[in-house]
Write a protein that holds these residues in place. Structure first.
Motif, short mmCIF file in Angstrom:
data_model
loop_
_atom_site.label_atom_id
_atom_site.label_comp_id
_atom_site.label_asym_id
_atom_site.label_seq_id
_atom_site.Cartn_x
_atom_site.Cartn_y
_atom_site.Cartn_z
N ASP A 52 0.83 -1.20 0.00
CA ASP A 52 0.00 0.00 0.00
C ASP A 52 0.87 1.25 0.00
O ASP A 52 0.58 2.22 -0.69
N LYS A 59 -1.96 6.42 -6.14
CA LYS A 59 -3.35 6.07 -5.83
C LYS A 59 -4.35 6.81 -6.72
O LYS A 59 -5.27 6.22 -7.25
N GLN A 60 -4.17 8.14 -6.87
CA GLN A 60 -5.03 8.95 -7.75
C GLN A 60 -4.14 9.89 -8.54
O GLN A 60 -3.54 10.80 -7.98
N THR A 95 -6.74 5.82 -11.33
CA THR A 95 -6.79 5.42 -9.92
C THR A 95 -6.24 4.00 -9.84
O THR A 95 -6.45 3.18 -10.73
N SER A 97 -5.29 0.73 -7.02
CA SER A 97 -5.24 0.06 -5.72
C SER A 97 -4.58 -1.30 -5.97
O SER A 97 -4.22 -1.61 -7.10
N LYS A 98 -4.46 -2.09 -4.93
CA LYS A 98 -3.85 -3.41 -5.09
C LYS A 98 -4.67 -4.29 -6.01
O LYS A 98 -4.14 -5.17 -6.66
#
Length: 186
Positions: A52, A59-60, A95, A97-98
């Motif tokens: 993370d 992330k964005q 965007t 994420s994992k």
């Protein structure tokens, strides 16, 4: 009668102590296995949080363009691409994420293209995302989190989601030069 008490009492005592020893052994095994599972859960959480953290910069991401190439100040050199926001309204923000990698139209958040099958590799120079058909390379080009995006592999044709050459964190977008669209209702 004393003989009956001894014959009943002694085996009961022996049985009681043997049960106590078995319970103590079970408790120690249970304590050991729960400690082991807690340790493995904590290690798994640490690995998850590390990934993370690696993805936190990405992330964005919001699309930007070079507006004043001669400027030494990154926030003046780069800025929001006027034509992609005001006229065509076709730029894609990213965007990540994992679990999912999205391209989202900057003017219509319901217009999304997503990729779920990918791997990431993060280092000081940037981030590489590999999908079955493409490789997306985000290379840091300034001291600030400004990244140049290069795509290798199959051509990516996304309706109303034009991929920009440069991206920055969406949280920083207010620090860049913003051109007013004026009376244009794009």
């Amino acid at each position: 009668m004393k003989l009956t008490i001894k014959t009943i009492f002694l085996p009961c005592i022996a049985l009681f102590f043997s049960c106590q020893q078995k319970n103590e052994a079970k408790k120690s095994v249970t304590a050991f296995s729960s400690t082991t599972s807690i340790d493995s859960i904590q290690k798994q959480k640490e690995l998850t949080s590390l990934s993370d953290d690696d993805l936190a910069l990405f992330k964005q991401l919001y699309p930007i363009a070079i507006l004043q190439p001669e400027s030494k100040n990154s926030f003046k050199k780069y800025g929001i691409e006027f034509s992609g926001i005001c006229y065509a309204c076709d730029l894609a923000e990213i965007t990540l994420s994992k679990d999912v990698f999205h391209f989202v139209n900057v003017c219509d958040s319901n217009e999304i293209y997503q990729i779920r099958e990918f791997t990431t590799n993060s280092n000081d120079a940037g981030l590489t995302i590999k999908t079955p058909h493409n490789e997306f390379i985000f290379k840091r080009v300034e001291k600030e989190p400004i990244f140049e995006l290069k795509i290798k592999g199959d051509s990516l044709l996304l309706k109303n989601k034009r991929i920009s050459k440069y991206y920055t964190q969406k949280a920083l977008i207010d620090q860049f030069e913003i051109h007013d669209c004026g009376d244009f209702q794009g």
